[in-house]
Design a protein around this motif. Sequence first.
Motif, PDB file in Angstrom:
ATOM      1  N   TYR A 223       0.778  -1.234   0.000  1.00 52.43           N
ATOM      2  CA  TYR A 223       0.000   0.000   0.000  1.00 52.43           C
ATOM      3  C   TYR A 223       0.815   1.292   0.000  1.00 52.43           C
ATOM      4  O   TYR A 223       0.248   2.363  -0.232  1.00 52.43           O
ATOM      5  CB  TYR A 223      -0.945   0.022   1.217  1.00 52.43           C
ATOM      6  N   CYS A 224       2.111   1.196   0.274  1.00 52.75           N
ATOM      7  CA  CYS A 224       2.897   2.420   0.471  1.00 52.75           C
ATOM      8  C   CYS A 224       4.144   2.525  -0.400  1.00 52.75           C
ATOM      9  O   CYS A 224       4.967   3.417  -0.184  1.00 52.75           O
ATOM     10  CB  CYS A 224       3.331   2.515   1.935  1.00 52.75           C
ATOM     11  N   SER A 225       4.318   1.647  -1.358  1.00 51.61           N
ATOM     12  CA  SER A 225       5.543   1.679  -2.171  1.00 51.61           C
ATOM     13  C   SER A 225       5.834   3.052  -2.769  1.00 51.61           C
ATOM     14  O   SER A 225       6.967   3.529  -2.664  1.00 51.61           O
ATOM     15  CB  SER A 225       5.490   0.614  -3.269  1.00 51.61           C
ATOM     16  N   PRO A 226       4.860   3.745  -3.377  1.00 47.94           N
ATOM     17  CA  PRO A 226       5.174   5.072  -3.916  1.00 47.94           C
ATOM     18  C   PRO A 226       5.607   6.070  -2.843  1.00 47.94           C
ATOM     19  O   PRO A 226       6.416   6.966  -3.112  1.00 47.94           O
ATOM     20  CB  PRO A 226       3.868   5.515  -4.583  1.00 47.94           C
ATOM     21  N   THR A 227       5.112   5.916  -1.631  1.00 48.58           N
ATOM     22  CA  THR A 227       5.554   6.787  -0.533  1.00 48.58           C
ATOM     23  C   THR A 227       6.968   6.412  -0.115  1.00 48.58           C
ATOM     24  O   THR A 227       7.818   7.289   0.074  1.00 48.58           O
ATOM     25  CB  THR A 227       4.582   6.702   0.660  1.00 48.58           C
ATOM     26  N   LEU A 228       7.243   5.128   0.016  1.00 49.70           N
ATOM     27  CA  LEU A 228       8.600   4.686   0.353  1.00 49.70           C
ATOM     28  C   LEU A 228       9.607   5.157  -0.687  1.00 49.70           C
ATOM     29  O   LEU A 228      10.732   5.509  -0.359  1.00 49.70           O
ATOM     30  CB  LEU A 228       8.650   3.164   0.483  1.00 49.70           C
ATOM     31  N   ALA A 229       9.190   5.182  -1.948  1.00 51.37           N
ATOM     32  CA  ALA A 229      10.074   5.582  -3.049  1.00 51.37           C
ATOM     33  C   ALA A 229      10.134   7.101  -3.213  1.00 51.37           C
ATOM     34  O   ALA A 229      10.852   7.595  -4.080  1.00 51.37           O
ATOM     35  CB  ALA A 229       9.598   4.946  -4.356  1.00 51.37           C
ATOM     36  N   SER A 230       9.382   7.821  -2.407  1.00 53.46           N
ATOM     37  CA  SER A 230       9.306   9.284  -2.457  1.00 53.46           C
ATOM     38  C   SER A 230       8.654   9.807  -3.739  1.00 53.46           C
ATOM     39  O   SER A 230       8.942  10.915  -4.177  1.00 53.46           O
ATOM     40  CB  SER A 230      10.689   9.917  -2.250  1.00 53.46           C
ATOM     41  N   LEU A 231       7.762   9.013  -4.315  1.00 55.06           N
ATOM     42  CA  LEU A 231       6.974   9.465  -5.461  1.00 55.06           C
ATOM     43  C   LEU A 231       5.659  10.084  -5.001  1.00 55.06           C
ATOM     44  O   LEU A 231       5.004  10.792  -5.757  1.00 55.06           O
ATOM     45  CB  LEU A 231       6.658   8.288  -6.397  1.00 55.06           C
ATOM     46  N   LYS A 232       5.271   9.780  -3.782  1.00 50.70           N
ATOM     47  CA  LYS A 232       3.976  10.188  -3.236  1.00 50.70           C
ATOM     48  C   LYS A 232       4.197  10.662  -1.804  1.00 50.70           C
ATOM     49  O   LYS A 232       5.008  10.086  -1.080  1.00 50.70           O
ATOM     50  CB  LYS A 232       3.043   8.966  -3.280  1.00 50.70           C
ATOM     51  N   VAL A 233       3.490  11.691  -1.406  1.00 50.89           N
ATOM     52  CA  VAL A 233       3.689  12.272  -0.080  1.00 50.89           C
ATOM     53  C   VAL A 233       3.234  11.337   1.040  1.00 50.89           C
ATOM     54  O   VAL A 233       3.844  11.316   2.113  1.00 50.89           O
ATOM     55  CB  VAL A 233       3.014  13.656   0.053  1.00 50.89           C
ATOM     56  N   ALA A 234       2.185  10.556   0.793  1.00 53.87           N
ATOM     57  CA  ALA A 234       1.649   9.748   1.888  1.00 53.87           C
ATOM     58  C   ALA A 234       0.765   8.625   1.380  1.00 53.87           C
ATOM     59  O   ALA A 234       0.309   8.647   0.235  1.00 53.87           O
ATOM     60  CB  ALA A 234       0.840  10.636   2.838  1.00 53.87           C
ATOM     61  N   SER A 235       0.527   7.682   2.273  1.00 51.82           N
ATOM     62  CA  SER A 235      -0.358   6.551   2.000  1.00 51.82           C
ATOM     63  C   SER A 235      -1.150   6.255   3.263  1.00 51.82           C
ATOM     64  O   SER A 235      -0.723   6.578   4.372  1.00 51.82           O
ATOM     65  CB  SER A 235       0.457   5.313   1.612  1.00 51.82           C
ATOM     66  N   LEU A 236      -2.276   5.614   3.076  1.00 48.34           N
ATOM     67  CA  LEU A 236      -3.156   5.257   4.176  1.00 48.34           C
ATOM     68  C   LEU A 236      -3.591   3.814   3.966  1.00 48.34           C
ATOM     69  O   LEU A 236      -3.976   3.442   2.861  1.00 48.34           O
ATOM     70  CB  LEU A 236      -4.378   6.189   4.138  1.00 48.34           C
ATOM     71  N   PHE A 237      -3.492   3.006   5.009  1.00 47.58           N
ATOM     72  CA  PHE A 237      -3.881   1.606   4.868  1.00 47.58           C
ATOM     73  C   PHE A 237      -4.411   1.068   6.179  1.00 47.58           C
ATOM     74  O   PHE A 237      -4.109   1.578   7.248  1.00 47.58           O
ATOM     75  CB  PHE A 237      -2.701   0.751   4.369  1.00 47.58           C
TER      76      PHE A 237
END
Length: 182
Positions: free
Chosen positions: A9-23
């Motif tokens: 659920y958070c790969s783009p956040t971990l990769a710094s492509l996305k500011v945040a994720s919620l799961f």
Amino acid sequence: MLRESFIEYCSPTLASLKVASLFRYTYSTIDSMYSIVRHENLWLNQKGVYLEIITYNEKSALIYMFREKQLNEILGNAEVQEFLSSCGYSDFSISSSIQTLKSNFKSMPCPHEVGVFLGYPLPDVISFIENCGKNCECCGYWKVYHNKNEALKTFQRFKKCTNVYKRLFSEGTSIKRLTVAI
């Protein structure tokens, strides 16, 4: 198991492509959940990533993973502040804003301003509210009302990132190594 959720659920956040994720994450006890989040924050915080438990029930917690620097930039935007003010926010520091978000989650299942905290474009968040979630141009990570082509490219980047992270994680690459430091 929490780290598998990070990948899912958070790969783009971990990769710094996305500011945040919620799961949503299922746990055995709330005390163990808080302990796990504290433990994960020890190393995540060193890379500019933070976890917050937004709300929970007897079985699961809604966890917010965010990048501090990018969230600060969003919350510092005058248009975002004007919008969040209309949703009951008065202090735009990260800690105060997240506390207000948590409070709003207690009074409604999913406060629509959460889109701002996930890095969705403000015009799309506002249009989602105005249209009651209907009449969007397309739907992916969020419902898109403006800049459809740009959003579709972003969705593809996020999907590709998640697929790559799933493969790397399954091959033994650690979450610590997959988390981009900023």
